[in-house]
Design a protein around this motif. Structure first.
Motif, PDB file in Angstrom:
ATOM      1  N   SER A 225       2.567   4.538   1.645  1.00 59.32           N
ATOM      2  CA  SER A 225       2.980   4.790   3.024  1.00 59.32           C
ATOM      3  C   SER A 225       1.853   5.447   3.808  1.00 59.32           C
ATOM      4  O   SER A 225       1.361   6.522   3.444  1.00 59.32           O
ATOM      5  CB  SER A 225       4.209   5.702   3.040  1.00 59.32           C
ATOM      6  N   ILE A 226       1.415   4.787   4.871  1.00 63.18           N
ATOM      7  CA  ILE A 226       0.362   5.361   5.724  1.00 63.18           C
ATOM      8  C   ILE A 226       0.868   6.627   6.400  1.00 63.18           C
ATOM      9  O   ILE A 226       0.121   7.598   6.583  1.00 63.18           O
ATOM     10  CB  ILE A 226      -0.091   4.335   6.778  1.00 63.18           C
TER      11      ILE A 226
ATOM     12  N   SER B 269      -1.999   0.117  13.650  1.00 58.88           N
ATOM     13  CA  SER B 269      -2.072  -1.139  12.885  1.00 58.88           C
ATOM     14  C   SER B 269      -1.100  -1.158  11.716  1.00 58.88           C
ATOM     15  O   SER B 269      -0.722  -2.227  11.241  1.00 58.88           O
ATOM     16  CB  SER B 269      -3.499  -1.364  12.379  1.00 58.88           C
ATOM     17  N   SER B 270      -0.670   0.024  11.239  1.00 62.87           N
ATOM     18  CA  SER B 270       0.267   0.063  10.115  1.00 62.87           C
ATOM     19  C   SER B 270       1.658  -0.404  10.524  1.00 62.87           C
ATOM     20  O   SER B 270       2.497  -0.665   9.659  1.00 62.87           O
ATOM     21  CB  SER B 270       0.344   1.482   9.536  1.00 62.87           C
ATOM     22  N   PHE B 271       1.908  -0.526  11.830  1.00 69.50           N
ATOM     23  CA  PHE B 271       3.216  -0.962  12.324  1.00 69.50           C
ATOM     24  C   PHE B 271       3.222  -2.418  12.805  1.00 69.50           C
ATOM     25  O   PHE B 271       4.283  -2.975  13.047  1.00 69.50           O
ATOM     26  CB  PHE B 271       3.672  -0.087  13.490  1.00 69.50           C
TER      27      PHE B 271
ATOM     28  N   HIS C 217      -5.433  -2.685  16.873  1.00 63.35           N
ATOM     29  CA  HIS C 217      -6.159  -1.501  16.399  1.00 63.35           C
ATOM     30  C   HIS C 217      -6.445  -0.505  17.509  1.00 63.35           C
ATOM     31  O   HIS C 217      -7.219   0.427  17.303  1.00 63.35           O
ATOM     32  CB  HIS C 217      -7.479  -1.917  15.735  1.00 63.35           C
TER      33      HIS C 217
ATOM     34  N   THR D 193       0.873  -1.171   0.000  1.00 65.08           N
ATOM     35  CA  THR D 193       0.000   0.000   0.000  1.00 65.08           C
ATOM     36  C   THR D 193       0.912   1.224   0.000  1.00 65.08           C
ATOM     37  O   THR D 193       2.120   1.112   0.190  1.00 65.08           O
ATOM     38  CB  THR D 193      -0.905   0.038   1.245  1.00 65.08           C
TER      39      THR D 193
ATOM     40  N   SER E 203       2.197  13.181  12.921  1.00 60.82           N
ATOM     41  CA  SER E 203       2.233  11.863  12.286  1.00 60.82           C
ATOM     42  C   SER E 203       3.611  11.591  11.693  1.00 60.82           C
ATOM     43  O   SER E 203       4.349  10.739  12.202  1.00 60.82           O
ATOM     44  CB  SER E 203       1.136  11.746  11.221  1.00 60.82           C
TER      45      SER E 203
ATOM     46  N   VAL F 225      -0.633   8.535  13.481  1.00 67.24           N
ATOM     47  CA  VAL F 225      -0.532   7.389  12.575  1.00 67.24           C
ATOM     48  C   VAL F 225      -1.233   6.198  13.206  1.00 67.24           C
ATOM     49  O   VAL F 225      -0.996   5.898  14.388  1.00 67.24           O
ATOM     50  CB  VAL F 225       0.941   7.024  12.293  1.00 67.24           C
TER      51      VAL F 225
ATOM     52  N   TYR G 146      -7.434   3.498  11.639  1.00 70.19           N
ATOM     53  CA  TYR G 146      -7.182   4.391  10.512  1.00 70.19           C
ATOM     54  C   TYR G 146      -8.294   5.451  10.414  1.00 70.19           C
ATOM     55  O   TYR G 146      -8.021   6.645  10.283  1.00 70.19           O
ATOM     56  CB  TYR G 146      -7.099   3.603   9.210  1.00 70.19           C
TER      57      TYR G 146
ATOM     58  N   GLU H 240       7.490   0.845   8.776  1.00 66.54           N
ATOM     59  CA  GLU H 240       6.753   0.250   7.662  1.00 66.54           C
ATOM     60  C   GLU H 240       7.624  -0.235   6.510  1.00 66.54           C
ATOM     61  O   GLU H 240       7.219  -1.093   5.732  1.00 66.54           O
ATOM     62  CB  GLU H 240       5.698   1.234   7.147  1.00 66.54           C
TER      63      GLU H 240
ATOM     64  N   LYS I  16       0.735   9.388   3.928  1.00 63.35           N
ATOM     65  CA  LYS I  16      -0.667   9.698   3.658  1.00 63.35           C
ATOM     66  C   LYS I  16      -1.268  10.531   4.776  1.00 63.35           C
ATOM     67  O   LYS I  16      -2.053  11.461   4.533  1.00 63.35           O
ATOM     68  CB  LYS I  16      -1.470   8.405   3.469  1.00 63.35           C
TER      69      LYS I  16
END
Length: 388
Positions: free
Chosen positions: A14-15, A349-351, A357, A12, A32, A346, A331, A122, A18
């Motif tokens: 980069s959160i 969950s992206s990590f 969550h 995906t 963030s 941030v 998110y 990430e 984003k």
């Protein structure tokens, strides 16, 4: 039309990046993406001004300008307690992001396995996949973010080529103790694996904790690829000056990988940054004091708001627990936080490889007035959340 690369199917965007765009969209305080809102040291900026007129403006030596490598070797020899050869044991890269990618491609072949601690920055999983390797995730258990020895050895028993170690850790702020590092070292030796370190926060550690360079452990320099950058230490994240330190035979290969990835880091920026590499110990003492002050300001503000978090031991991130808000989607919570409260974070969950969550990550590499503004906006968090 032919199909595109299948190795990128699970990627995906980069959160983190984003979330910066979302912050810009809603004029939120951006806690963030981890970059400062204050200037680099004036001495470096003054030298950059001189370099802009006098050069160099052409390619530097592919693996790093001579004077840059010499200054870096002097600095790191002092901190790592080992004489570093600037000609044979260093390659300068375009940021630590390239350093990590070059290190991975130096040691990994398709089909190899690599241990990655979770939570993780990430890029690590993506670096592993782009190298053709398979990540093995080992959890760091909140809130202390310690590893379980049996879980770690079970991963090593799968015969990985390497382990990635971020210390101090992004996003958790964990600083690995000497005894923890020794356990990793013993397993690396027992199962014959490399250790690739990401030590960009090496000088941002909070008392009583201290940073131990993995390569400084007995017999570990030979199997360690140490990656870092100047970005966080000198507040020059946009300069993209990173490096790898490793034994000569590893650096010989890393130089080739680096050459074909990016050719070389920016010559004028290397020249200007030499000033920073020659700073004395007083600079690093002041850096620790400054970031300790920022950490304490921010977590006191969270305490005053009765918000749950884990206190970082190093780096400049805070993981906040949002369990009280019963959000099933961190998110969406972060999007709402930027839009309605005006603070960027941030989603945790992206990590994590695990199903996590309930955590979000803030960073506090900001001016005091920026942090106070963010905390002021967070005073409305509970009131506004009840209206979702």
């Amino acid at each position: 039309m032919p199909k595109l690369s299948h190795r990128t199917n699970g990627f995906t965007e980069s959160i983190i990046r984003k979330m910066t765009r979302i912050c810009n969209q809603y004029d939120a305080v951006n806690l963030s993406q981890g970059f400062p809102d204050f200037d680099p040291p004036q001495e470096i900026l003054d030298r950059l001004k001189e370099v802009s007129q006098e050069g160099p403006h052409q390619y530097a030596v592919t693996w790093g300008a001579d004077n840059f490598r010499a200054a870096l070797a002097r600095k790191q020899s002092r901190w790592m307690n080992r004489a570093i050869d600037p000609d044979q044991e260093i390659v300068v890269t375009c940021g630590s992001t390239e350093a990590m990618m070059a290190a991975m491609m130096t040691v990994c072949d398709p089909g190899d396995k690599v241990i990655v601690f979770s939570p993780f920055y990430e890029n690590y999983g993506a670096d592993t996949i782009l190298s053709g390797a398979e990540p093995i995730y080992v959890p760091l258990h909140p809130p202390e973010f310690n590893f379980n020895i049996d879980e770690l050895e079970a991963a090593f028993k799968q015969k990985p080529k390497a382990l990635i170690l971020c210390n101090p850790s992004n996003p958790s702020g964990k600083v690995f103790t000497y005894s923890e590092l020794k356990i990793i070292a013993d397993f690396a030796e027992k199962y014959d694996a490399f250790v690739i370190t990401d030590e960009v926060y090496e000088h941002i550690v909070y008392k009583p904790y201290f940073h131990t360079y993995f390569a400084s452990l007995p017999r570990m320099f030979e199997r360690t690829i140490s990656c870092s950058s100047l970005s966080k230490t000198y507040s020059i994240t946009g300069w993209r000056l990173g490096y790898i330190i490793a034994p000569a035979h590893i650096i010989d290969v890393a130089k080739k990988v680096h050459d074909f990835l990016t050719v070389g880091a920016a010559a004028p920026l290397q020249e200007a940054a030499v000033v920073g590499l020659n700073f004395g110990d007083d600079y690093y003492e002041e850096l620790q004091r400054k970031y300790t002050e920022k950490r304490d300001l921010f977590i006191k503000g969270l305490d005053d708001l009765n918000l749950a978090y884990t206190t970082p031991q190093g780096a400049y991130y805070v993981m906040m627990d949002i369990s009280e808000f019963n959000s099933q989607d961190d998110y969406k919570f972060c999007e709402w936080l930027a839009q309605e409260v005006g603070v960027g974070a941030v989603p945790g969950s992206s990590f994590f490889r695990e199903d996590v969550h309930h955590l979000i990550r803030f960073h506090f590499a900001k001016k005091s007035e920026t942090l106070n503004e963010a905390l002021n906006r967070l005073t409305t968090l509970r009131q506004k959340f009840t209206r979702i």
